[in-house]
Design a protein around this motif. Structure first.
Motif, PDB file in Angstrom:
ATOM      1  N   MET A   1      10.583   1.094   3.856  1.00 42.58           N
ATOM      2  CA  MET A   1       9.194   1.331   3.440  1.00 42.58           C
ATOM      3  C   MET A   1       8.797   2.757   3.791  1.00 42.58           C
ATOM      4  O   MET A   1       9.089   3.263   4.874  1.00 42.58           O
ATOM      5  CB  MET A   1       8.264   0.340   4.133  1.00 42.58           C
ATOM      6  CG  MET A   1       6.794   0.518   3.741  1.00 42.58           C
ATOM      7  SD  MET A   1       5.721  -0.669   4.596  1.00 42.58           S
ATOM      8  CE  MET A   1       6.233  -2.185   3.785  1.00 42.58           C
ATOM      9  N   ASN A   2       8.132   3.425   2.863  1.00 44.61           N
ATOM     10  CA  ASN A   2       7.675   4.780   3.122  1.00 44.61           C
ATOM     11  C   ASN A   2       6.620   4.803   4.200  1.00 44.61           C
ATOM     12  O   ASN A   2       5.810   3.895   4.329  1.00 44.61           O
ATOM     13  CB  ASN A   2       7.091   5.403   1.839  1.00 44.61           C
ATOM     14  CG  ASN A   2       8.164   5.672   0.807  1.00 44.61           C
ATOM     15  OD1 ASN A   2       9.333   5.832   1.142  1.00 44.61           O
ATOM     16  ND2 ASN A   2       7.764   5.693  -0.452  1.00 44.61           N
ATOM     17  N   ARG A   4       3.238   6.814   6.128  1.00 47.03           N
ATOM     18  CA  ARG A   4       1.993   7.346   5.594  1.00 47.03           C
ATOM     19  C   ARG A   4       2.152   8.774   5.129  1.00 47.03           C
ATOM     20  O   ARG A   4       1.483   9.214   4.204  1.00 47.03           O
ATOM     21  CB  ARG A   4       0.876   7.237   6.621  1.00 47.03           C
ATOM     22  CG  ARG A   4       1.117   7.960   7.912  1.00 47.03           C
ATOM     23  CD  ARG A   4      -0.105   7.950   8.796  1.00 47.03           C
ATOM     24  NE  ARG A   4      -1.150   8.783   8.237  1.00 47.03           N
ATOM     25  CZ  ARG A   4      -2.357   8.892   8.775  1.00 47.03           C
ATOM     26  NH1 ARG A   4      -2.660   8.207   9.845  1.00 47.03           N
ATOM     27  NH2 ARG A   4      -3.261   9.673   8.223  1.00 47.03           N
ATOM     28  N   ILE A   7       3.057   9.604   1.422  1.00 47.02           N
ATOM     29  CA  ILE A   7       2.037   9.401   0.394  1.00 47.02           C
ATOM     30  C   ILE A   7       1.347  10.733   0.115  1.00 47.02           C
ATOM     31  O   ILE A   7       0.822  11.386   1.017  1.00 47.02           O
ATOM     32  CB  ILE A   7       1.003   8.361   0.840  1.00 47.02           C
ATOM     33  CG1 ILE A   7       1.679   7.020   1.156  1.00 47.02           C
ATOM     34  CG2 ILE A   7      -0.083   8.193  -0.220  1.00 47.02           C
ATOM     35  CD1 ILE A   7       2.335   6.351  -0.029  1.00 47.02           C
ATOM     36  N   ASP A  53       2.656   7.199  -4.224  1.00 49.39           N
ATOM     37  CA  ASP A  53       3.905   6.863  -3.547  1.00 49.39           C
ATOM     38  C   ASP A  53       5.013   7.189  -4.541  1.00 49.39           C
ATOM     39  O   ASP A  53       5.296   6.397  -5.444  1.00 49.39           O
ATOM     40  CB  ASP A  53       3.910   5.379  -3.177  1.00 49.39           C
ATOM     41  CG  ASP A  53       5.098   4.990  -2.312  1.00 49.39           C
ATOM     42  OD1 ASP A  53       6.006   5.830  -2.168  1.00 49.39           O
ATOM     43  OD2 ASP A  53       5.107   3.867  -1.789  1.00 49.39           O
ATOM     44  N   VAL A  58      -1.051   4.439  -5.973  1.00 52.06           N
ATOM     45  CA  VAL A  58      -1.259   3.243  -5.151  1.00 52.06           C
ATOM     46  C   VAL A  58      -2.662   3.190  -4.543  1.00 52.06           C
ATOM     47  O   VAL A  58      -3.025   2.210  -3.879  1.00 52.06           O
ATOM     48  CB  VAL A  58      -0.202   3.157  -4.032  1.00 52.06           C
ATOM     49  CG1 VAL A  58       1.198   3.035  -4.634  1.00 52.06           C
ATOM     50  CG2 VAL A  58      -0.289   4.356  -3.091  1.00 52.06           C
ATOM     51  N   VAL A  86      -7.193   0.665  -2.646  1.00 55.68           N
ATOM     52  CA  VAL A  86      -5.770   0.819  -2.341  1.00 55.68           C
ATOM     53  C   VAL A  86      -5.085  -0.498  -2.664  1.00 55.68           C
ATOM     54  O   VAL A  86      -5.626  -1.582  -2.371  1.00 55.68           O
ATOM     55  CB  VAL A  86      -5.545   1.185  -0.850  1.00 55.68           C
ATOM     56  CG1 VAL A  86      -4.059   1.254  -0.518  1.00 55.68           C
ATOM     57  CG2 VAL A  86      -6.232   2.507  -0.517  1.00 55.68           C
ATOM     58  N   THR A  89      -0.327  -3.866  -1.471  1.00 57.43           N
ATOM     59  CA  THR A  89       1.016  -3.542  -0.967  1.00 57.43           C
ATOM     60  C   THR A  89       1.038  -2.318  -0.074  1.00 57.43           C
ATOM     61  O   THR A  89       2.044  -2.055   0.594  1.00 57.43           O
ATOM     62  CB  THR A  89       1.968  -3.313  -2.147  1.00 57.43           C
ATOM     63  OG1 THR A  89       1.391  -2.320  -3.018  1.00 57.43           O
ATOM     64  CG2 THR A  89       2.193  -4.600  -2.918  1.00 57.43           C
ATOM     65  N   HIS A  90      -0.065  -1.553  -0.054  1.00 51.11           N
ATOM     66  CA  HIS A  90      -0.082  -0.297   0.698  1.00 51.11           C
ATOM     67  C   HIS A  90      -1.248  -0.224   1.675  1.00 51.11           C
ATOM     68  O   HIS A  90      -1.637   0.869   2.100  1.00 51.11           O
ATOM     69  CB  HIS A  90      -0.135   0.889  -0.280  1.00 51.11           C
ATOM     70  CG  HIS A  90       1.159   1.125  -0.994  1.00 51.11           C
ATOM     71  ND1 HIS A  90       1.644   0.268  -1.955  1.00 51.11           N
ATOM     72  CD2 HIS A  90       2.075   2.125  -0.866  1.00 51.11           C
ATOM     73  CE1 HIS A  90       2.798   0.734  -2.414  1.00 51.11           C
ATOM     74  NE2 HIS A  90       3.081   1.843  -1.764  1.00 51.11           N
ATOM     75  N   ARG A  91      -1.797  -1.369   2.048  1.00 52.23           N
ATOM     76  CA  ARG A  91      -2.889  -1.389   3.015  1.00 52.23           C
ATOM     77  C   ARG A  91      -2.387  -1.062   4.422  1.00 52.23           C
ATOM     78  O   ARG A  91      -1.211  -1.171   4.715  1.00 52.23           O
ATOM     79  CB  ARG A  91      -3.565  -2.771   3.020  1.00 52.23           C
ATOM     80  CG  ARG A  91      -4.243  -3.137   1.701  1.00 52.23           C
ATOM     81  CD  ARG A  91      -5.551  -2.386   1.508  1.00 52.23           C
ATOM     82  NE  ARG A  91      -6.167  -2.651   0.227  1.00 52.23           N
ATOM     83  CZ  ARG A  91      -7.038  -3.634   0.019  1.00 52.23           C
ATOM     84  NH1 ARG A  91      -7.350  -4.447   1.003  1.00 52.23           N
ATOM     85  NH2 ARG A  91      -7.578  -3.804  -1.168  1.00 52.23           N
ATOM     86  N   ARG A  93      -2.078   1.625   6.109  1.00 52.33           N
ATOM     87  CA  ARG A  93      -1.178   2.766   6.298  1.00 52.33           C
ATOM     88  C   ARG A  93      -1.950   4.081   6.342  1.00 52.33           C
ATOM     89  O   ARG A  93      -1.381   5.147   6.193  1.00 52.33           O
ATOM     90  CB  ARG A  93      -0.132   2.784   5.170  1.00 52.33           C
ATOM     91  CG  ARG A  93       0.819   1.590   5.244  1.00 52.33           C
ATOM     92  CD  ARG A  93       1.654   1.405   3.996  1.00 52.33           C
ATOM     93  NE  ARG A  93       2.500   2.554   3.707  1.00 52.33           N
ATOM     94  CZ  ARG A  93       3.349   2.603   2.675  1.00 52.33           C
ATOM     95  NH1 ARG A  93       3.454   1.557   1.861  1.00 52.33           N
ATOM     96  NH2 ARG A  93       4.080   3.665   2.462  1.00 52.33           N
ATOM     97  N   ILE A  95      -4.082   5.220   4.196  1.00 46.60           N
ATOM     98  CA  ILE A  95      -4.276   5.865   2.896  1.00 46.60           C
ATOM     99  C   ILE A  95      -5.753   6.031   2.581  1.00 46.60           C
ATOM    100  O   ILE A  95      -6.191   7.107   2.124  1.00 46.60           O
ATOM    101  CB  ILE A  95      -3.561   5.056   1.793  1.00 46.60           C
ATOM    102  CG1 ILE A  95      -2.047   5.110   2.014  1.00 46.60           C
ATOM    103  CG2 ILE A  95      -3.917   5.601   0.406  1.00 46.60           C
ATOM    104  CD1 ILE A  95      -1.266   4.208   1.064  1.00 46.60           C
TER     105      ILE A  95
END
Length: 403
Positions: A1-2, A4, A7, A53, A58, A86, A89-91, A93, A95
């Protein structure tokens, strides 16, 4: 997983990117319908920030160029913040925090003095410097009991408007709005209203009021639950937009709505807290008011200009120290008097963060209440009284615009 830092936060430039950002917003809000909307029609070029991403959008945070009417009727350059979201799937982090921080920097660079938004959750935006500056409530009017008092002015002429000319006519009326809390409605906002009405299965009615030949108000409404309309004992019409620039317009539109045939209930989506409708009917219980809810979440982007441009009451000066964790230029101490606002090295009478100052800025919150809640540090007890007069307003601030 990437992580933060993989992004990228940047403006969305192409039509495909803006459309992807808009779809992220709709999905993030869960309950909003996924309508086919040309996002380029309802956004402004260069204002939509995206979180990417790789090549996938995202997250996003958008805004409209607008104005905000403040006490004294001055209009401040204003960013109407919207389409914030957001993907699930990307909460968690960071963003959203990066998007909002970058957006505030961009808004400040554009010279916009304030920003505002409507919050889907009440605990998100205070940490970014937003405070609740206006509140509203709904109302339900029982037409079987409601009767206007004989003292209510007669109002002027009311006419039904054809859909083909609705936006131009209504925008021309609304753009003269001057009540505290009103915001400018940009072209993208009006286009979204058109799309929503066109997609709705029921007809929307638009009536315009005029006094002595000058259009000065309007109402937009539609029936609810039409499947059982003629057998229902609660035939309800929902008023989604009510704009009255004059007392005559307010009275005339009331008379129209309260005299609709085949209707039992008028449900008004949004009223100011001090709206006079309950005082205008013979049977006050025919108007059932809904609970108070937060409306405008306000962010002061340029504190000094915002303080200077709003009207202030006649009282001895108060020295305010303001802290802002995101916009360094706002940190400082300001002497606020009826005539002037200036930075100063004097010891503060009151200390607040920028979100708390936003809450009191339009007059919807009182300094004495902030002090009682411990949200304002009080160094001079009499300063609370003086600040309440300096920041006082005669009416409750109200926007009436959802975006």
């Amino acid at each position: 997983m990437n992580g933060r830092h993989d992004i990228e936060i940047r403006p969305l430039t192409s039509g495909d990117e803006v459309t992807a950002g808009f779809r992220v917003f709709l999905r993030a809000m869960v309950g909003l319908p996924l309508r086919e909307v040309d996002a380029m029609e309802v956004t402004e070029r260069g204002r939509y920030l995206g979180a990417l991403d790789g090549s996938e959008v995202v997250g996003g945070a958008d805004s409209y160029r607008s104005w905000l009417a403040v006490p004294g009727s001055a209009r401040l350059a204003h960013a109407a913040v919207t389409h914030v979201g957001v993907l699930p799937t990307h909460r968690r982090r960071g963003i959203l925090s990066r998007l909002i921080a970058r957006q505030l920097e961009d808004i400040a660079a554009r010279g916009e003095v304030v920003a505002s938004l409507r919050a889907s959750e009440a605990v998100i935006y205070e940490r970014f410097g937003y405070g609740v500056a206006t509140s509203a409530r709904s109302a339900r009017v029982d037409l079987r009991r409601a009767e206007l008092r004989p003292e209510v002015p007669p109002g002027g002429r009311v006419r039904l408007l054809d859909e083909a000319v609705t936006t131009e006519a209504l925008a021309g009326i609304y753009d003269r709005a001057s009540w505290t809390g009103a915001i400018g409605r940009p072209a993208g906002w009006w286009r979204l209203q058109e799309i929503g009405r066109a997609a709705d299965a029921v007809r929307h009615y638009v009536v315009v009021h005029s006094t002595d030949g000058v259009d000065d108000g309007y109402a937009v409404y539609h029936p609810l639950d039409t499947g059982g309309w003629f057998t229902s004992r609660q035939k309800t019409v929902s008023v989604t937009d009510f704009v009255a620039l004059t007392g005559s317009a307010r009275a005339g539109l009331w008379r129209h709505l309260l005299s609709l045939d085949l209707v039992d209930v008028i449900a008004i989506e949004s009223l100011a807290l001090d709206d006079p409708l309950p005082l205008a009917v013979v049977d006050r219980r025919s108007v059932e008011l809904g609970p108070e809810r937060d409306e405008t979440w306000l962010r002061l982007v340029d504190v000094e200009t915002a303080l200077r441009e709003r009207a202030r009451g006649d009282e001895e000066p108060v020295v305010l120290r303001v802290s802002d964790a995101l916009l360094e230029a706002n940190n400082g101490t300001f002497e606020v008097s009826r005539k002037t606002v200036a930075r100063t090295d004097a010891a503060p009478h009151l200390t607040v963060d920028v979100a708390t100052l936003a809450a009191v800025y339009l007059g919807g919150t009182r300094w004495r209440h902030l002090a009682a809640a411990g949200r304002a540090a009080v160094h001079d007890p009499d300063a609370v009284r003086r600040a309440d007069i300096l920041f006082g307003t005669t009416t409750s601030p109200f926007s009436g615009t959802v975006f």
